[in-house]
Design an enzyme around this catalytic site. Structure first.
Site, PDB file in Angstrom:
ATOM      1  N   ARG A 153       2.686 -12.280  -0.679  1.00 55.57           N
ATOM      2  CA  ARG A 153       1.187 -13.155  -0.100  1.00 55.57           C
ATOM      3  C   ARG A 153       0.756 -13.530  -0.678  1.00 55.57           C
ATOM      4  NH1 ARG A 153      -1.463  -8.970   4.096  1.00 55.57           N
ATOM      5  NH2 ARG A 153       0.218  -7.218   4.415  1.00 55.57           N
ATOM      6  N   TYR A 184      -1.496  -4.022  -7.009  1.00 54.81           N
ATOM      7  CA  TYR A 184      -0.678  -4.242  -5.532  1.00 54.81           C
ATOM      8  C   TYR A 184      -1.749  -4.452  -4.826  1.00 54.81           C
ATOM      9  CZ  TYR A 184       1.227  -6.574  -1.768  1.00 54.81           C
ATOM     10  OH  TYR A 184       1.617  -8.117  -0.869  1.00 54.81           O
ATOM     11  N   GLY A 185      -2.506  -5.843  -4.040  1.00 58.00           N
ATOM     12  CA  GLY A 185      -3.091  -5.462  -3.201  1.00 58.00           C
ATOM     13  C   GLY A 185      -4.538  -4.639  -2.476  1.00 58.00           C
ATOM     14  N   HIS A 221     -10.661  -3.064  11.558  1.00 57.52           N
ATOM     15  CA  HIS A 221      -8.899  -3.713  11.094  1.00 57.52           C
ATOM     16  C   HIS A 221      -9.048  -4.534  11.918  1.00 57.52           C
ATOM     17  CE1 HIS A 221      -4.751  -3.747   9.847  1.00 57.52           C
ATOM     18  NE2 HIS A 221      -5.441  -4.358   9.141  1.00 57.52           N
ATOM     19  N   ARG A 251       0.685  -0.814   0.238  1.00 53.98           N
ATOM     20  CA  ARG A 251       0.272  -0.063   0.332  1.00 53.98           C
ATOM     21  C   ARG A 251       1.408   1.553  -0.235  1.00 53.98           C
ATOM     22  NH1 ARG A 251      -1.844   0.669   4.582  1.00 53.98           N
ATOM     23  NH2 ARG A 251      -1.169  -1.404   5.093  1.00 53.98           N
ATOM     24  N   ASN A 253      -2.305 -14.752  12.206  1.00 53.21           N
ATOM     25  CA  ASN A 253      -1.714 -15.893  13.626  1.00 53.21           C
ATOM     26  C   ASN A 253      -2.359 -16.043  14.436  1.00 53.21           C
ATOM     27  OD1 ASN A 253       1.191 -16.352  11.794  1.00 53.21           O
ATOM     28  ND2 ASN A 253       0.646 -14.703  11.541  1.00 53.21           N
ATOM     29  N   GLY A 292       0.559 -19.680  18.695  1.00 48.01           N
ATOM     30  CA  GLY A 292       0.464 -20.587  20.003  1.00 48.01           C
ATOM     31  C   GLY A 292      -0.430 -20.877  21.248  1.00 48.01           C
ATOM     32  N   ASP A 293       0.856 -19.954  21.539  1.00 45.44           N
ATOM     33  CA  ASP A 293       0.544 -19.781  23.338  1.00 45.44           C
ATOM     34  C   ASP A 293       0.573 -18.724  23.328  1.00 45.44           C
ATOM     35  OD1 ASP A 293       2.436 -21.670  24.293  1.00 45.44           O
ATOM     36  OD2 ASP A 293       4.354 -21.459  22.758  1.00 45.44           O
ATOM     37  N   LYS A 337      -9.268  -2.435   1.732  1.00 43.88           N
ATOM     38  CA  LYS A 337      -9.235  -1.453   2.294  1.00 43.88           C
ATOM     39  C   LYS A 337     -10.433  -0.321   2.155  1.00 43.88           C
ATOM     40  CE  LYS A 337      -7.018  -4.410   5.230  1.00 43.88           C
ATOM     41  NZ  LYS A 337      -5.243  -4.538   5.576  1.00 43.88           N
ATOM     42  N   ASP A 389      -8.394  -9.702   9.091  1.00 42.52           N
ATOM     43  CA  ASP A 389      -8.041  -9.139   8.942  1.00 42.52           C
ATOM     44  C   ASP A 389      -9.313  -7.650   8.618  1.00 42.52           C
ATOM     45  OD1 ASP A 389      -6.163  -7.400   7.463  1.00 42.52           O
ATOM     46  OD2 ASP A 389      -7.546  -7.179   6.105  1.00 42.52           O
ATOM     47  N   SER A 393      -0.977  -3.713  10.906  1.00 40.69           N
ATOM     48  CA  SER A 393      -0.689  -4.419   9.663  1.00 40.69           C
ATOM     49  C   SER A 393       0.487  -5.027   9.718  1.00 40.69           C
ATOM     50  CB  SER A 393      -0.868  -3.473   7.974  1.00 40.69           C
ATOM     51  OG  SER A 393      -1.937  -3.012   7.624  1.00 40.69           O
ATOM     52  N   ALA A 394       0.438  -6.772   9.075  1.00 41.20           N
ATOM     53  CA  ALA A 394       1.616  -7.378   9.684  1.00 41.20           C
ATOM     54  C   ALA A 394       1.922  -7.905  10.580  1.00 41.20           C
ATOM     55  CB  ALA A 394       2.273  -6.540   8.525  1.00 41.20           C
ATOM     56  N   CYS A 395       1.158  -7.635  11.529  1.00 39.51           N
ATOM     57  CA  CYS A 395       1.852  -7.627  13.036  1.00 39.51           C
ATOM     58  C   CYS A 395       0.513  -8.982  14.015  1.00 39.51           C
ATOM     59  CB  CYS A 395       1.305  -6.334  14.553  1.00 39.51           C
ATOM     60  SG  CYS A 395       2.328  -5.481  13.649  1.00 39.51           S
ATOM     61  N   GLY A 396       0.089  -9.710  13.459  1.00 38.34           N
ATOM     62  CA  GLY A 396       0.016 -10.819  13.751  1.00 38.34           C
ATOM     63  C   GLY A 396      -2.299 -11.041  13.701  1.00 38.34           C
ATOM     64  N   LYS A 397      -2.763 -10.870  12.964  1.00 41.79           N
ATOM     65  CA  LYS A 397      -3.632 -10.405  12.997  1.00 41.79           C
ATOM     66  C   LYS A 397      -4.109 -11.991  12.673  1.00 41.79           C
ATOM     67  CE  LYS A 397      -5.710  -7.177  10.435  1.00 41.79           C
ATOM     68  NZ  LYS A 397      -3.897  -6.447  10.262  1.00 41.79           N
TER      69      LYS A 397
HETATM   70  P1  GTP Z   1      -2.103  -7.727   7.528  1.00 44.47           P
HETATM   71  O1  GTP Z   1      -2.662  -8.530   6.917  1.00 44.47           O
HETATM   72  O2  GTP Z   1      -1.228  -6.567   6.772  1.00 44.47           O
HETATM   73  O3  GTP Z   1      -3.275  -6.667   8.328  1.00 44.47           O
HETATM   74  O4  GTP Z   1      -1.308  -8.090   8.938  1.00 44.47           O
HETATM   75  P2  GTP Z   1      -1.580  -9.405  10.198  1.00 44.47           P
HETATM   76  O5  GTP Z   1      -2.322  -8.578  11.209  1.00 44.47           O
HETATM   77  O6  GTP Z   1      -2.682 -10.427   9.916  1.00 44.47           O
HETATM   78  O7  GTP Z   1      -0.518  -9.862  10.120  1.00 44.47           O
HETATM   79  P3  GTP Z   1       0.090 -11.666  10.171  1.00 44.47           P
HETATM   80  O8  GTP Z   1      -0.855 -12.501  11.271  1.00 44.47           O
HETATM   81  O9  GTP Z   1      -0.108 -11.997   8.690  1.00 44.47           O
HETATM   82  O10 GTP Z   1       1.588 -11.546  11.066  1.00 44.47           O
HETATM   83  C1  GTP Z   1       2.301 -11.068  10.139  1.00 44.47           C
HETATM   84  C2  GTP Z   1       3.849 -11.222  11.191  1.00 44.47           C
HETATM   85  O11 GTP Z   1       3.796 -10.968  12.208  1.00 44.47           O
HETATM   86  C3  GTP Z   1       5.108 -12.429  10.600  1.00 44.47           C
HETATM   87  O12 GTP Z   1       6.098 -12.063  10.456  1.00 44.47           O
HETATM   88  C4  GTP Z   1       4.664 -13.559  11.701  1.00 44.47           C
HETATM   89  O13 GTP Z   1       5.765 -13.994  12.111  1.00 44.47           O
HETATM   90  C5  GTP Z   1       4.558 -12.221  12.913  1.00 44.47           C
HETATM   91  N1  GTP Z   1       3.936 -12.740  14.252  1.00 44.47           N
HETATM   92  C6  GTP Z   1       2.698 -13.164  13.919  1.00 44.47           C
HETATM   93  N2  GTP Z   1       2.210 -13.305  15.406  1.00 44.47           N
HETATM   94  C7  GTP Z   1       3.351 -13.755  16.678  1.00 44.47           C
HETATM   95  C8  GTP Z   1       3.738 -13.726  17.520  1.00 44.47           C
HETATM   96  O14 GTP Z   1       2.380 -14.407  17.870  1.00 44.47           O
HETATM   97  N3  GTP Z   1       5.043 -13.457  18.238  1.00 44.47           N
HETATM   98  C9  GTP Z   1       5.953 -13.003  16.861  1.00 44.47           C
HETATM   99  N4  GTP Z   1       7.065 -12.816  17.486  1.00 44.47           N
HETATM  100  N5  GTP Z   1       5.583 -12.552  15.464  1.00 44.47           N
HETATM  101  C10 GTP Z   1       4.353 -13.302  15.491  1.00 44.47           C
HETATM  102  C1  SPV Z   2      -2.599  -4.051   5.487  1.00 45.92           C
HETATM  103  O1  SPV Z   2      -1.810  -4.111   4.882  1.00 45.92           O
HETATM  104  O2  SPV Z   2      -2.923  -4.111   6.467  1.00 45.92           O
HETATM  105  C2  SPV Z   2      -3.231  -5.684   4.610  1.00 45.92           C
HETATM  106  C3  SPV Z   2      -3.236  -5.596   2.972  1.00 45.92           C
HETATM  107  O3  SPV Z   2      -4.222  -6.367   5.046  1.00 45.92           O
HETATM  108  S1  SPV Z   2      -3.279  -4.763   2.354  1.00 45.92           S
HETATM  109  O4  SPV Z   2      -4.705  -5.524   1.493  1.00 45.92           O
HETATM  110  O5  SPV Z   2      -2.496  -4.193   0.890  1.00 45.92           O
HETATM  111  O6  SPV Z   2      -3.553  -3.741   2.749  1.00 45.92           O
HETATM  112 MN    MN Z   3      -4.660  -5.343   6.749  1.00 51.30          MN
END
Ligand code: GTP
Ligand code: SPV
Ligand code: MN
Length: 587
Positions: free
Chosen positions: A369, A197-198, A226, A69, A254, A495-496, A206, A277, A248-252
């Site tokens: 992705r 892109y995405g 979000h 983005r 997962n 998982g923990d 979004k 998301d 974003s990319a902070c663990g949702k």
């Molecule tokens: P968007 O799709 O961008 O909105 O992101 P998201 O919040 O769904 O992020 P996602 O779950 O894909 O996590 C992205 C990153 O966070 C990866 O590099 C994971 O390995 C890391 N991550 C997720 N959960 C954990 C956790 O509990 N601990 C740690 N250390 N890293 C984590």
């Molecule tokens: C984010 O960046 O929060 C995402 C990926 O979920 S995107 O759809 O590119 O915004």
């Molecule tokens: Mn997102």
């Protein structure tokens, strides 16, 4: 496909503007999608992957300048600049339309206009909303067909109503200097040019489900967030649902798909995914807050996804998935950093170049992705298609904080919880263009996605709390990312994180004690279950729950700076929360 005059008139107008060679309506049939996949393979836009190992899977590379983005080039085009607020870039609507039309004019020449009618949310649900995206990219059509519900059934539900969101996407030359992602909240309109892109081009995601929808939600009394949505099933078969907002990319993804530790599984605990998301939430007939996931698939971060970290996500990618910007192996399968410890030596990187894993340069783009259908996920909730949504017991905020934020704490009240959300901060990630690892304030993980003034958004949250009263979900904050002096994560995560969720759910039921601290309620360290955890002791938990008052006073200062920037729109209640926190910390 429709006689809806508002749709037909708009398409005529857009056709005259972009001048396509032909127009194709996406009806949602598998036959049509299969034709489009063939066409994309013939043109080189997609590569068909090994159909034995990855049935129905395809591979795509974006332009190297078009991988995330672009927040600098994302505009909220409300009539008044003040209504976009200080966290958004703004442009006056008429000027914006002119700029965008000048770029879009004639850009479909020699191309096809695809008309994608789509529903955000189960088709026909009273919580769902409808959009139409015009695009000249088959890649976008195929992604939208996974991420949303598309086709004739959507038009049937819409009938002749004018309540739908217009979306024009023009790939143009993917020129980063002319790339704009523009939302016109007052016109229910989105225009995106020069990207493929995405989040820039899957306009249901979004652009609609957060930016336009957050504005609609404020006006209509609901919430567009979000957030992931998950259900925890206990051994008695009762399921409690929580939402969580992480940047974003902070663990949702997962957390949403997490597999509980062995001890919990043995007892019969299960986690079910409703969404990873976005959550749309409304007060239900019983007064509680109900959430639906408006999406129909996952656009998940590939790197870091493995059999160990997120087996459910990995399983979801094993069929009918589109991979974008990952490593392509010679046997027609894919790889990314963190998938396993065996990087291929004879593969092509995300740019299509021969790649040497020993070079130290990642083979997959950090924001590469997968686009997978939700039904592929082994832990998809039985309530995924429930048009009423699921009742939410807790709302969880969290971000990447090496210091300051403890493993978990609970807010004293809804208003304090709104402060906690407004105070969110996180290290930036590869999900957006720009520097990575810089701490910035990201209120409610919505900073890139507010469709209106962030101060008014805070007020709307407070308003929702009043509306929900004592049936409002409890609000928590978590941080999986505290690091030790060597920069290693202290908490094992993944998982923990179930261990933390358990405390949260017990608090919601009034079954767990808490310690009152200056920042909120914290667990007693021994109340976080660490059985079976290697290297984690009660002292580790004590450390993870530690509140450093100096750092926290700094943090309040940061929040007050954000509030000062937002100005008059910040509700007085939040200033009061900041002051009260400062006072508690100074005691
Ligand atoms: P968007 O799709 O961008 O909105 O992101 P998201 O919040 O769904 O992020 P996602 O779950 O894909 O996590 C992205 C990153 O966070 C990866 O590099 C994971 O390995 C890391 N991550 C997720 N959960 C954990 C956790 O509990 N601990 C740690 N250390 N890293 C984590
Ligand atoms: C984010 O960046 O929060 C995402 C990926 O979920 S995107 O759809 O590119 O915004
Ligand atoms: Mn997102």
């Amino acid at each position: 496909m429709t006689n809806n005059k508002t749709i037909l008139a708009w398409i005529d107008e857009m056709k005259a503007l972009v001048n396509p060679d032909q127009v194709v309506w996406i009806d949602g049939s598998e036959e049509q999608l299969e034709e489009l996949r063939k066409e994309a393979v013939e043109s080189g836009e997609m590569i068909k992957l090994n159909q034995e190992k990855l049935p129905g899977c395809y591979y795509h590379r974006t332009a190297p300048n078009d991988v995330a983005r672009v927040e600098d080039r994302t505009l909220i085009c409300s009539r008044k600049e003040e209504d976009a607020g200080p966290t958004n870039h703004w442009k006056e609507p008429q000027e914006a339309y002119k700029m965008l039309y000048d770029i879009a004019r004639g850009s479909y020449k020699g191309r096809t206009m695809y008309v994608i009618p789509y529903s955000m949310g189960p088709v026909g649900s009273s919580l769902a909303k409808i959009g139409v995206e015009l695009t000249d990219s088959i890649y976008v059509v195929l992604n939208m067909s996974i991420m949303t519900r598309v086709g004739q059934k959507v038009m049937d539900v819409l009938g002749d109503s004018n309540d739908w969101v217009r979306g024009l996407h023009c790939k143009c030359d993917v020129d980063p200097e002319k790339r704009w992602i523009c939302q016109f909240p007052e016109d229910n309109t989105i225009i995106s040019v020069n990207s493929a892109y995405g989040g820039n081009v899957l306009l249901g995601k979004k652009c609609f489900a957060l930016r336009i929808a957050s504005y609609q939600a404020k006006n209509e009394g609901w919430m567009a967030e979000h957030m992931l949505i998950l259900g925890v099933e206990n051994p008695k078969g009762e399921v409690k649902y929580v939402c969580a907002a992480f940047p974003s990319a902070c663990g949702k993804t997962n957390l949403a798909m997490m597999i509980p530790p062995e001890g919990y599984r043995a007892k019969g605990y299960k986690v079910w995914t409703v969404g990873d998301d976005i959550a749309w939430m409304r007060k239900g007939p019983d007064g509680r807050l109900y959430a639906i996931n408006p999406e129909n698939g996952f656009f998940g971060v590939a790197p870091g996804t493995s059999e160990k970290t997120n087996p459910n996500a990995l399983a979801a990618t094993r069929k009918n998935t589109i991979f974008t910007n990952v490593v392509l192996k010679p046997d027609g399968t894919v790889w990314w950093e963190g998938l396993d410890k065996n990087p291929p030596t004879d593969a092509l990187n995300w740019k299509g170049e021969p790649w040497d894993p020993a070079s130290g340069v990642p083979g997959a783009h950090p924001n590469s992705r997968f686009t997978s259908p939700a039904v592929n996920c082994p832990c998809i909730s039985s309530e995924f298609e429930n048009p009423q949504g699921v009742p939410i017991s807790a709302i969880i905020f969290g971000g990447r904080r090496a210091k300051t934020a403890p493993l978990v704490y609970q807010s004293f009240s809804w208003a304090h919880g709104v402060y906690v959300g407004s105070a969110m901060a996180s290290e930036t990630t590869a999900a957006a263009a720009g520097a990575v690892g810089v701490v910035r304030r990201d209120p409610m993980a919505m900073r890139p996605f507010f469709g209106y003034n962030v101060g008014d958004y805070f007020a709307h949250w407070l308003e929702m709390g009043k509306k929900l009263g004592d049936k409002a979900p409890k609000i928590f904050n978590v941080n999986w990312f505290r690091t030790d002096d060597e920069g290693h994560f202290i908490w094992p995560g993944f998982g923990d994180n179930m261990r933390v969720l358990m405390w949260i759910l017990k608090r919601c039921k009034g079954e767990a004690e808490a310690v009152e601290t200056a920042i909120g309620y914290e667990p007693k360290p021994e109340d976080i279950d660490i059985t079976g955890l290697d290297g984690v002791t009660v002292d580790t938990i004590k450390g993870l729950l530690d509140v450093d008052k100096e750092l926290w006073l700094e943090d309040v200062k940061g929040v007050e700076e954000l509030y000062a920037q937002i100005g008059d729109h910040v509700p007085a209640e939040l200033h009061a929360e900041a002051a009260a926190l400062r006072e508690r910390l100074s005691k």
